[in-house]
Each structure stands twice: as structure tokens, then as C-alpha cells.
Design a protein around this motif. Structure first.
Motif, PDB file in Angstrom:
ATOM      1  N   LYS A   1       0.822  -1.204   0.000  1.00  7.02           N
ATOM      2  CA  LYS A   1       0.000   0.000   0.000  1.00  7.02           C
ATOM      3  C   LYS A   1       0.860   1.259   0.000  1.00  7.02           C
ATOM      4  O   LYS A   1       1.778   1.396   0.803  1.00  7.02           O
ATOM      5  N   ASN A   2       0.549   2.162  -0.933  1.00  4.55           N
ATOM      6  CA  ASN A   2       1.147   3.500  -0.996  1.00  4.55           C
ATOM      7  C   ASN A   2       2.672   3.478  -1.120  1.00  4.55           C
ATOM      8  O   ASN A   2       3.367   4.267  -0.495  1.00  4.55           O
ATOM      9  N   LYS A   3       3.182   2.553  -1.949  1.00  6.24           N
ATOM     10  CA  LYS A   3       4.623   2.478  -2.176  1.00  6.24           C
ATOM     11  C   LYS A   3       5.012   2.898  -3.592  1.00  6.24           C
ATOM     12  O   LYS A   3       6.185   2.880  -3.936  1.00  6.24           O
ATOM     13  N   LEU A   4       4.019   3.235  -4.411  1.00  4.10           N
ATOM     14  CA  LEU A   4       4.279   3.627  -5.798  1.00  4.10           C
ATOM     15  C   LEU A   4       4.467   5.141  -5.834  1.00  4.10           C
ATOM     16  O   LEU A   4       3.511   5.898  -5.671  1.00  4.10           O
ATOM     17  N   PRO A   5       5.699   5.630  -6.050  1.00  5.52           N
ATOM     18  CA  PRO A   5       5.964   7.056  -5.844  1.00  5.52           C
ATOM     19  C   PRO A   5       5.400   8.000  -6.906  1.00  5.52           C
ATOM     20  O   PRO A   5       5.018   9.129  -6.594  1.00  5.52           O
ATOM     21  N   ASN A   6       5.358   7.539  -8.174  1.00  6.71           N
ATOM     22  CA  ASN A   6       5.025   8.469  -9.258  1.00  6.71           C
ATOM     23  C   ASN A   6       3.751   8.049  -9.991  1.00  6.71           C
ATOM     24  O   ASN A   6       3.546   6.866 -10.267  1.00  6.71           O
ATOM     25  N   ARG A   7       2.922   9.043 -10.331  1.00 10.60           N
ATOM     26  CA  ARG A   7       1.745   8.776 -11.155  1.00 10.60           C
ATOM     27  C   ARG A   7       2.167   8.747 -12.612  1.00 10.60           C
ATOM     28  O   ARG A   7       2.876   9.636 -13.093  1.00 10.60           O
ATOM     29  N   GLY A   8       1.722   7.724 -13.323  1.00 16.35           N
ATOM     30  CA  GLY A   8       2.084   7.568 -14.721  1.00 16.35           C
ATOM     31  C   GLY A   8       1.062   8.174 -15.655  1.00 16.35           C
ATOM     32  O   GLY A   8       0.187   8.963 -15.251  1.00 16.35           O
ATOM     33  N   PRO A   9       1.135   7.823 -16.928  1.00 19.81           N
ATOM     34  CA  PRO A   9       0.160   8.309 -17.919  1.00 19.81           C
ATOM     35  C   PRO A   9      -1.263   7.946 -17.510  1.00 19.81           C
ATOM     36  O   PRO A   9      -1.496   6.937 -16.835  1.00 19.81           O
TER      37      PRO A   9
END
Length: 389
Positions: A127-135
Motif C-alpha cells: 500500500k502506498n509504495k508507488l511514488p510516481n503517477r504515470g500516464p
């Protein structure tokens, strides 16, 4: 939940575009965001059904450039996501469309995540470990089951570990969801049945979860109500547009419920069953749901009594315990009416005691069962699996 001392979060960050024939408006929706070229992600069955060709014609007539990947398989893998990520970059796309069931939408989410977050996606598990929002992601569901079009979760298979890995992040919310009930009318009967049961499992688990809160409870109850009324007629005749409409809404509503209210022991066990033994997700949930409900019924008899009533059971004159257990009978009856084989054995899946231990341990280690309304031990999970055999 004690609202005087507890707190909760809720939010649907996806713009929902609902309507019969809404797919035809997709070019306008894409142009409003100024996308230059989109990547379409789908599966072979949908491609062969003619729906991909229809989507391509709509985009071409709307002067929208696109590239296509049409080889998504059930339980999409990290490797497939990496393949599509490279196609996305090579074609200089700036948004990704997932059209199909949960596997296609999860693959689209994975592509978006992989484009913006280099390295093995496995490092972002949890949970909540993905730092960047992609396309941006545009989700177009063609099943009434996963609710993935409004969730910030994705599940991908790690083939090296034979493990289904979950990633939850606000960066995974689709930008838009296109809900067009006409897209459900060619769904095969068996798939309509198990995806509908997937939606019911989302609704029931989120309603009874120890993470349930007032908004998710309200959504879960309404989803149960819709599924109770419309799943049987939808499976019987997928061209029944009223039933298709209500099931599509029920699936999306249940998705909004479970992403905050959480799923529990049913999904904790269904993920390793899918990862290790390729049991389709909706089928695993169908088999496990009544077993887990019976285990959980004592945790909140009033909630399970309410589920029983919504599913059409007459509980007048019954004790709270008896009324709660009627919810289990109702789900078993629904499974029978939908012609879903009710056990793992009836679906040619057998597990040794060692395999039961491995699946139960993975379920426990995933943390998903932590939301179960009744404290669930490793031995509890093993017993649930034994009863599901």
C-alpha cells in the motif's frame, strides 16, 4: 465503528461516464484531455468478438491515433506489463486504455505504473509504495465483476514466485471510466456468472469487513440489493439490457465500496489459488464466499441477517444466529442457480495437506485477511480451504 472516536477516508477519483452507447463518445472524452496517441490494452477473446474492431472504428472516425496490444491473458504477469510498457514508449503514446475484464484493466494500470516508475514492479507491492503517477488510464469494463475501473488497486502475477501481487496506490486511479451496458451483452454465460459473483464477494466482504465505514456500508448494501435482483436474469439472458445495466452499476458500486472498506479472507485465499493453480478469480471467490461467510457469521449477526434479507430469504421468527446463517444458504442457492460448480474438487482442483498449508500461509502473509471481521489464524484459513474442497 464508533464515529465519535474513529476516522475514515473515502474518495472516488475516477470520472465516470455512464450510458447506453457511451462508447461512441470516447473520442470527445479523449480530446478533452488533449491526448495525442493512446495505447489500447485488451485480450484475444474481446479482439475476436468484434468489439476491438468497433473501438478502432470509433477512434479512427474521431481522428484519435492509437496502438494496440491484444494478448492479455487471465492473471496478467509482470512480464506482459513490461512488454506493453515498451510498446507504449516505442509508439510515443500518452494515455492507456484498458478495455475488457479486470485482467485488461489491471494490465493498463501496470503499464501506467511501469512507465513512470523504473525497475521491477514487485518493489512496489503493498500500500502506498508507488511514488510516481504515470500516464492517464481510461478503463472500459466489459464484464460486471471486478470494479477495477474505480479502484486504486491492481493485481499482477509474479511468475517466478507463482504469486499474485497486489499494489494499492492513489497513483493507480483511472482518470476516466466508460460504463456502457451494451458492452456486456456478448459476455459468455459462464463468465457472466463468475464475474457477477466476484462483484457480490466485493460487496459482502466490504460490508462485513472490520474496515467498513458508513459510506462503504451503504454502497455495499446497494450493490448486494442490485445483484440479488439482477444477476440471475442477466446470466440467463445477457441481451437483457435492464439486467446488464444494473449489473454494470452494481459492479462499479461494489468496487467503490471495497477499495476503502476492504476485502478479506475470500480474496486472501483466492489470490494464491489463482497464482498457483490458475483458478479463475471469480470462480475462486464463488467457491470460497459461502464458506467464509459461515465462518464469519457470528462476528456480526445483524449484518449477515441483513444480507440474507437482501438476498431474498425469509427470516421472520428466526433467532439472530439462524437468520445470519440464512445468508450462507442464499449464496449457495445463487451459485446453484448460476450452474457454478460449488467446490474446488468439482472444478478439478485438488490440494494436498502440504499445498493447503502453502496457500493458507500465502493468504495470511498477504495481509488481506487482516480485514476479516473475525480474527483469522493460519489454521482457520486451512480449515476454510478444506471445506472448499
Amino acid at each position: 465503528m464508533n464515529l465519535l472516536i474513529d476516522s475514515f477516508e473515502f474518495g472516488v477519483l475516477t470520472q465516470i461516464h455512464y450510458g447506453v452507447g457511451k462508447l461512441n463518445e470516447l473520442p470527445d472524452i479523449l480530446k478533452a484531455e488533449n491526448y495525442q496517441k493512446v495505447m489500447i490494452v485488451t485480450d484475444p477473446g474481446l479482439a475476436n468478438s468484434g468489439l476491438l474492431e468497433r473501438l478502432e472504428k470509433i477512434l479512427t472516425s474521431g481522428e484519435i491515433q492509437y496502438a494496440v496490444f491484444k494478448e492479455v491473458q487471465p492473471d496478467p504477469t509482470i512480464e506482459v506489463v513490461d512488454t506493453v510498457r515498451q510498446l507504449f514508449l516505442d509508439n510515443q503514446c500518452d494515455a492507456v486504455i484498458g478495455i475488457g475484464g479486470g485482467s485488461s484493466i489491471d494490465t493498463a494500470k501496470g503499464v501506467s505504473a511501469a512507465v513512470a516508475n523504473p525497475g521491477d514492479l514487485g518493489q512496489f507491492e503493498g500500500k502506498n509504495k508507488l511514488p510516481n503517477r504515470g500516464p492517464d488510464i481510461i478503463a472500459i469494463p466489459t464484464t460486471a465483476g471486478t470494479g477495477s475501473e474505480v479502484t486504486h488497486a491492481m493485481v499482477l502475477k509474479d511468475t517466478k514466485r507463482k504469486y499474485k501481487m497486489g499494489i494499492l496506490s492513489q497513483n493507480l486511479h483511472p482518470k476516466a471510466a466508460i460504463l456502457d451496458p451494451q458492452l456486456l451483452t456478448t459476455l459468455p454465460r459462464g463468465l457472466a456468472a463468475i464475474t457477477g459473483m466476484d462483484a457480490l464477494s466485493h460487496a459482502i466482504e466490504s460490508y462485513t469487513s472490520n474496515q467498513a465505514q458508513p459510506i462503504t456500508e451503504a454502497l455495499g448494501l446497494h450493490a448486494i440489493r442490485l445483484i440479488a435482483k439482477y444477476l440471475r436474469p442477466f446470466v440467463a439472458q445477457r441481451t437483457n439490457l435492464e439486467a446488464a445495466t444494473q449489473m454494470m452499476l452494481a459492479s462499479t458500486i461494489a468496487g467503490a465500496a471495497f477499495i476503502w472498506g476492504r476485502v478479506a479472507a475470500v480474496h486472501a485465499l483466492s489470490h494464491p489459488l489463482g497464482g498457483r493453480y490458475k483458478v479463475p478469480h471469480g470462480l475462486a471467490n464463488s467457491i470460497l464466499l459461502p464458506v467464509v461467510m459461515e465462518f464469519n457469521a457470528s462476528s456480526n449477526q445483524e449484518k449477515f441477517k441483513e444480507i440474507a434479507i437482501l438476498l431474498g430469504e425469509n427470516v421472520e421468527g428466526l433467532s439472530s444466529r439462524e437468520a445470519a446463517l440464512r445468508s450462507v444458504d442464499a449464496v449457495k442457492g445463487l451459485i446453484a442457480d448460476l450452474d457454478i460448480p460449488p467446490t474446488l474438487g468439482a472444478n478439478n482442483v485438488s490440494l494436498s495437506e502440504e499445498e493447503i498449508h502453502i496457500v493458507a500461509q500465502e493468504a495470511l502473509d498477504s495481509g488481506v485477511a487482516a480485514a476479516n471481521p473475525k480474527v483469522t489464524t493460519l489454521e482457520d484459513l486451512k480449515n476454510i480451504l478444506r471445506k472448499a474442497l
